[in-house]
Design an enzyme around this catalytic site. Structure first.
Site, mmCIF file in Angstrom:
data_model
loop_
_atom_site.group_PDB
_atom_site.id
_atom_site.type_symbol
_atom_site.label_atom_id
_atom_site.label_comp_id
_atom_site.label_asym_id
_atom_site.label_seq_id
_atom_site.Cartn_x
_atom_site.Cartn_y
_atom_site.Cartn_z
ATOM 1 N N CYS A 102 0.867 -1.184 0.000
ATOM 2 C CA CYS A 102 0.000 0.000 0.000
ATOM 3 C C CYS A 102 0.899 1.228 0.000
ATOM 4 O O CYS A 102 1.888 1.266 0.735
ATOM 5 C CB CYS A 102 -0.891 -0.015 1.246
ATOM 6 S SG CYS A 102 -1.948 1.434 1.395
ATOM 7 N N HIS A 147 -9.986 1.490 1.658
ATOM 8 C CA HIS A 147 -9.523 2.846 1.986
ATOM 9 C C HIS A 147 -10.707 3.793 2.173
ATOM 10 O O HIS A 147 -10.678 4.663 3.044
ATOM 11 C CB HIS A 147 -8.626 3.393 0.870
ATOM 12 C CG HIS A 147 -7.199 2.937 0.951
ATOM 13 N ND1 HIS A 147 -6.398 3.192 2.035
ATOM 14 C CD2 HIS A 147 -6.432 2.245 0.073
ATOM 15 C CE1 HIS A 147 -5.188 2.683 1.819
ATOM 16 N NE2 HIS A 147 -5.184 2.099 0.640
#
Ligand code: ZN
Length: 189
Positions: A102, A147
């Site tokens: 990420c 997210h």
């Protein structure tokens, strides 16, 4: 279009549940500007996807693109996709363990993801799309949509698998690629 700073784990924007974009605002300069910046920032960082939270914008927008990505050489290509208000529907119980990275977290880790999804979203022109996603591509959708709900891979990963990129390359990369390649071949056959 601007390459923006990417928020790192600890930034409050990464923990916010992003707000839906009213369809009437998709064409606005604000939303179109966020989309342009997401694309530029993702490409600049060699990301496979980026969610608006990661540049400090708490609106439900993600961008995804994979083509010869040096961060993720094993990922199948995905053409540039801009998704406003994406919604995921898990189609069955099949799961796969994916080692994920990420741009907001300096570690990689193993995350259990659903293999088969239906995705509904609006593109930047306000057109609605319904597509199926499978395997690694389905994993990317789940990562980016996490997210938008304020969820990071550190919340989902088996803690014993958390790993720096350097140690992943050194000790785990080959086994992961072999495992996931078999999986991709299997799901593709
Ligand atoms: Zn991420």
């Amino acid at each position: 279009m601007t390459v923006r700073d990417i928020c790192s784990i600890g930034h409050p924007a990464l923990r916010v549940e992003a707000a839906c974009v009213p369809p009437s605002e998709i064409a606005s300069d604000r939303v179109q500007g966020i989309i342009d910046d997401l694309i530029d920032t993702m490409r600049h960082a060699n990301g496979a996807g980026l969610a608006a939270n990661q540049i400090g914008e708490t609106a439900r927008i993600v961008v995804i693109e994979v083509n010869d990505n040096p961060r993720y050489p094993y990922k199948p290509p995905i053409p540039l996709t801009v998704a406003v208000n994406p919604e995921l529907e898990v189609l069955d119980d099949e799961t796969v363990v994916i080692n994920e990275g990420c741009l907001s977290v300096p570690l990689r880790g193993d995350v259990v993801r659903s293999v088969n999804l239906r995705v509904r979203y609006f593109d930047r022109d306000g057109n609605e799309h319904r597509v199926k996603a499978r395997g690694l591509a389905a994993g990317t959708w789940q990562h980016e949509c996490d997210h938008l709900d304020g969820v990071l891979i550190t919340d989902r990963a088996d803690p014993s698998t958390l790993c720096t990129w350097e140690e992943f390359e050194r000790h785990h990369r080959d086994a992961f690629i072999e495992r996931i390649s078999r999986f991709v071949e299997r799901v593709g056959s």
